[in-house]
Design a protein around this motif. Structure first.
Motif, PDB file in Angstrom:
ATOM      1  N   LYS A 163     132.881 162.320  14.091  1.00 17.95           N
ATOM      2  CA  LYS A 163     133.938 162.481  13.626  1.00 17.95           C
ATOM      3  C   LYS A 163     135.468 162.077  14.471  1.00 17.95           C
ATOM      4  O   LYS A 163     136.251 161.326  13.908  1.00 17.95           O
ATOM      5  CB  LYS A 163     134.274 163.659  12.822  1.00 17.95           C
ATOM      6  N   GLN A 164     135.340 162.710  15.553  1.00 16.87           N
ATOM      7  CA  GLN A 164     136.559 162.401  16.618  1.00 16.87           C
ATOM      8  C   GLN A 164     136.589 161.147  17.044  1.00 16.87           C
ATOM      9  O   GLN A 164     137.757 160.606  17.415  1.00 16.87           O
ATOM     10  CB  GLN A 164     136.436 163.544  17.669  1.00 16.87           C
ATOM     11  N   THR A 165     135.703 160.379  17.164  1.00 17.24           N
ATOM     12  CA  THR A 165     135.486 159.303  17.959  1.00 17.24           C
ATOM     13  C   THR A 165     135.605 157.998  16.923  1.00 17.24           C
ATOM     14  O   THR A 165     136.076 157.002  17.442  1.00 17.24           O
ATOM     15  CB  THR A 165     134.310 158.992  18.855  1.00 17.24           C
ATOM     16  N   GLY A 166     135.041 158.279  15.732  1.00 16.96           N
ATOM     17  CA  GLY A 166     134.840 157.149  14.582  1.00 16.96           C
ATOM     18  C   GLY A 166     133.819 156.120  15.062  1.00 16.96           C
ATOM     19  O   GLY A 166     133.731 154.850  14.422  1.00 16.96           O
ATOM     20  N   ALA A 167     132.949 156.427  16.108  1.00 19.18           N
ATOM     21  CA  ALA A 167     131.891 155.519  16.561  1.00 19.18           C
ATOM     22  C   ALA A 167     130.694 155.478  15.502  1.00 19.18           C
ATOM     23  O   ALA A 167     130.309 156.571  14.958  1.00 19.18           O
ATOM     24  CB  ALA A 167     131.463 156.029  17.780  1.00 19.18           C
ATOM     25  N   ALA A 168     130.063 154.349  15.370  1.00 20.06           N
ATOM     26  CA  ALA A 168     128.800 154.342  14.487  1.00 20.06           C
ATOM     27  C   ALA A 168     127.889 155.182  15.210  1.00 20.06           C
ATOM     28  O   ALA A 168     127.770 155.204  16.280  1.00 20.06           O
ATOM     29  CB  ALA A 168     128.598 152.932  14.351  1.00 20.06           C
ATOM     30  N   THR A 169     126.799 155.119  14.357  1.00 19.55           N
ATOM     31  CA  THR A 169     125.467 156.185  14.863  1.00 19.55           C
ATOM     32  C   THR A 169     124.891 155.515  16.216  1.00 19.55           C
ATOM     33  O   THR A 169     124.671 156.305  17.315  1.00 19.55           O
ATOM     34  CB  THR A 169     124.476 156.531  13.724  1.00 19.55           C
ATOM     35  N   ASN A 170     124.856 154.270  16.180  1.00 10.89           N
ATOM     36  CA  ASN A 170     124.059 153.605  16.956  1.00 10.89           C
ATOM     37  C   ASN A 170     124.853 153.532  18.478  1.00 10.89           C
ATOM     38  O   ASN A 170     124.184 153.731  19.500  1.00 10.89           O
ATOM     39  CB  ASN A 170     123.489 152.406  16.652  1.00 10.89           C
ATOM     40  N   ILE A 171     126.156 153.552  18.246  1.00  8.42           N
ATOM     41  CA  ILE A 171     126.945 153.409  19.425  1.00  8.42           C
ATOM     42  C   ILE A 171     127.162 154.934  20.129  1.00  8.42           C
ATOM     43  O   ILE A 171     126.989 154.825  21.467  1.00  8.42           O
ATOM     44  CB  ILE A 171     128.350 152.957  19.026  1.00  8.42           C
ATOM     45  N   LEU A 172     127.331 155.774  19.175  1.00  5.96           N
ATOM     46  CA  LEU A 172     127.474 157.247  19.809  1.00  5.96           C
ATOM     47  C   LEU A 172     126.220 157.771  20.405  1.00  5.96           C
ATOM     48  O   LEU A 172     126.198 158.046  21.426  1.00  5.96           O
ATOM     49  CB  LEU A 172     127.796 157.946  18.709  1.00  5.96           C
ATOM     50  N   THR A 173     125.006 157.157  19.697  1.00  9.94           N
ATOM     51  CA  THR A 173     123.669 157.853  20.425  1.00  9.94           C
ATOM     52  C   THR A 173     123.614 156.913  21.632  1.00  9.94           C
ATOM     53  O   THR A 173     123.195 157.627  22.722  1.00  9.94           O
ATOM     54  CB  THR A 173     122.535 157.386  19.369  1.00  9.94           C
ATOM     55  N   ASN A 174     123.880 155.519  21.768  1.00 14.48           N
ATOM     56  CA  ASN A 174     123.798 154.871  23.034  1.00 14.48           C
ATOM     57  C   ASN A 174     124.659 155.667  24.214  1.00 14.48           C
ATOM     58  O   ASN A 174     124.316 155.845  25.331  1.00 14.48           O
ATOM     59  CB  ASN A 174     124.221 153.490  22.919  1.00 14.48           C
ATOM     60  N   ARG A 175     126.033 156.044  23.993  1.00 15.42           N
ATOM     61  CA  ARG A 175     126.913 156.361  24.845  1.00 15.42           C
ATOM     62  C   ARG A 175     126.522 157.662  25.174  1.00 15.42           C
ATOM     63  O   ARG A 175     126.758 158.377  26.299  1.00 15.42           O
ATOM     64  CB  ARG A 175     128.067 156.536  24.345  1.00 15.42           C
ATOM     65  N   LEU A 176     125.941 158.640  24.383  1.00 13.39           N
ATOM     66  CA  LEU A 176     125.486 160.078  24.749  1.00 13.39           C
ATOM     67  C   LEU A 176     124.369 159.826  25.746  1.00 13.39           C
ATOM     68  O   LEU A 176     124.355 160.581  26.441  1.00 13.39           O
ATOM     69  CB  LEU A 176     125.328 160.750  23.541  1.00 13.39           C
ATOM     70  N   GLY A 177     123.461 158.746  25.280  1.00 15.05           N
ATOM     71  CA  GLY A 177     122.136 158.754  26.116  1.00 15.05           C
ATOM     72  C   GLY A 177     122.851 158.364  27.549  1.00 15.05           C
ATOM     73  O   GLY A 177     122.184 158.975  28.564  1.00 15.05           O
ATOM     74  N   ARG A 178     123.500 157.523  27.775  1.00 14.92           N
ATOM     75  CA  ARG A 178     124.212 157.108  28.928  1.00 14.92           C
ATOM     76  C   ARG A 178     124.808 158.183  29.964  1.00 14.92           C
ATOM     77  O   ARG A 178     124.699 158.487  30.840  1.00 14.92           O
ATOM     78  CB  ARG A 178     125.257 156.005  28.913  1.00 14.92           C
ATOM     79  N   LEU A 179     125.753 158.927  29.098  1.00 11.92           N
ATOM     80  CA  LEU A 179     126.350 159.975  29.723  1.00 11.92           C
ATOM     81  C   LEU A 179     125.327 161.137  30.142  1.00 11.92           C
ATOM     82  O   LEU A 179     125.511 161.794  31.198  1.00 11.92           O
ATOM     83  CB  LEU A 179     127.497 160.912  28.813  1.00 11.92           C
ATOM     84  N   VAL A 180     124.327 161.479  29.264  1.00 12.96           N
ATOM     85  CA  VAL A 180     123.239 162.320  29.641  1.00 12.96           C
ATOM     86  C   VAL A 180     122.404 161.912  30.814  1.00 12.96           C
ATOM     87  O   VAL A 180     122.361 162.500  31.952  1.00 12.96           O
ATOM     88  CB  VAL A 180     122.244 162.652  28.531  1.00 12.96           C
ATOM     89  N   GLU A 181     122.234 160.450  30.835  1.00 17.62           N
ATOM     90  CA  GLU A 181     121.399 160.264  31.971  1.00 17.62           C
ATOM     91  C   GLU A 181     122.139 160.032  33.342  1.00 17.62           C
ATOM     92  O   GLU A 181     121.549 160.247  34.398  1.00 17.62           O
ATOM     93  CB  GLU A 181     120.883 158.571  31.663  1.00 17.62           C
ATOM     94  N   GLY A 182     123.458 159.779  33.055  1.00 18.44           N
ATOM     95  CA  GLY A 182     124.381 159.653  34.289  1.00 18.44           C
ATOM     96  C   GLY A 182     124.648 161.202  34.810  1.00 18.44           C
ATOM     97  O   GLY A 182     125.528 161.233  35.867  1.00 18.44           O
ATOM     98  N   GLY A 183     124.307 162.188  34.039  1.00 21.58           N
ATOM     99  CA  GLY A 183     124.379 163.609  34.511  1.00 21.58           C
ATOM    100  C   GLY A 183     125.728 164.103  34.086  1.00 21.58           C
ATOM    101  O   GLY A 183     126.315 165.148  34.695  1.00 21.58           O
ATOM    102  N   LEU A 184     126.562 163.464  33.118  1.00 27.36           N
ATOM    103  CA  LEU A 184     128.099 164.047  33.077  1.00 27.36           C
ATOM    104  C   LEU A 184     127.898 165.063  31.803  1.00 27.36           C
ATOM    105  O   LEU A 184     128.830 165.904  31.342  1.00 27.36           O
ATOM    106  CB  LEU A 184     128.984 162.853  32.660  1.00 27.36           C
ATOM    107  N   VAL A 185     126.716 164.732  30.944  1.00 28.38           N
ATOM    108  CA  VAL A 185     126.645 165.461  29.755  1.00 28.38           C
ATOM    109  C   VAL A 185     125.128 166.277  29.679  1.00 28.38           C
ATOM    110  O   VAL A 185     124.155 165.697  30.117  1.00 28.38           O
ATOM    111  CB  VAL A 185     126.748 164.674  28.481  1.00 28.38           C
ATOM    112  N   VAL A 186     125.159 167.477  29.340  1.00 36.67           N
ATOM    113  CA  VAL A 186     123.974 168.086  29.053  1.00 36.67           C
ATOM    114  C   VAL A 186     123.589 168.234  27.857  1.00 36.67           C
ATOM    115  O   VAL A 186     124.507 168.718  26.842  1.00 36.67           O
ATOM    116  CB  VAL A 186     124.050 169.699  29.863  1.00 36.67           C
ATOM    117  N   LYS A 187     122.406 167.586  27.289  1.00 38.70           N
ATOM    118  CA  LYS A 187     121.952 167.834  25.964  1.00 38.70           C
ATOM    119  C   LYS A 187     120.781 168.823  25.741  1.00 38.70           C
ATOM    120  O   LYS A 187     119.935 169.091  26.625  1.00 38.70           O
ATOM    121  CB  LYS A 187     121.104 166.495  25.483  1.00 38.70           C
TER     122      LYS A 187
END
Length: 156
Positions: free
Chosen positions: A46-70
């Motif tokens: 809701k806050q980003t306006g990103a499509a599901t596939n884009i948000l899933t991809n970017r969250l995966g990148r941030l988790v893999e990069g160690g910036l976000v914990v899932k």
């Protein structure tokens, strides 16, 4: 917590490595949403306006990069929350500087400059490392990004 060593190409500078991880408008929008307190996928979407596939991809990148914990917050069905790691929180000043720089050097005619409500003093502040009113440090925990009209009403 120690940072894991990662092999790097001999000529790869830290700026290039950083931009490869966070140099994408969707990644920056996700980080902004996380700084604003969003944690669940639907809130981030809701806050980003990103499509599901884009948000899933970017969250995966941030988790893999160690910036976000899932981590799961619900079992059936399994649902996850996303929170900034210490290295993700450390990007806050970078994001604030990008916001400040963009307002100064890339202004929009029909968009007011970004304003933050510094919750410690209750005043509106320009983006940066310190509150432009009281001089206190701005952190993800003591600011709220506000629209100009909303911010003026809240600070009054």
């Amino acid at each position: 917590m120690e940072k894991p060593e990662k092999p790097c190409a001999p000529l790869t500078c830290p700026i290039v490595r950083s931009v490869r991880l966070i140099g994408d408008e969707w990644v920056l929008l996700v980080l902004r949403a996380l700084f604003r307190g969003a944690h669940r996928f639907d809130e981030l979407q809701k806050q980003t306006g990103a499509a599901t596939n884009i948000l899933t991809n970017r969250l995966g990148r941030l988790v893999e990069g160690g910036l976000v914990v899932k981590s799961p917050y619900q079992e059936r069905p399994v649902r996850y929350k996303y929170e900034l790691s210490p290295s993700g929180v450390a990007l806050f000043p970078v994001v604030m500087e990008l916001m400040r720089w963009g307002d100064q050097w890339l202004p929009c005619e029909n968009v007011a400059p970004a304003m933050l409500l510094h919750t410690e003093c209750g005043k509106l502040s320009r983006p940066g490392q310190q509150c432009s009113e009281c001089g206190g440090a701005l952190t993800p925990r003591n600011i709220e990004l506000v629209e100009s009209e909303e911010g003026a009403a809240r600070a009054a």
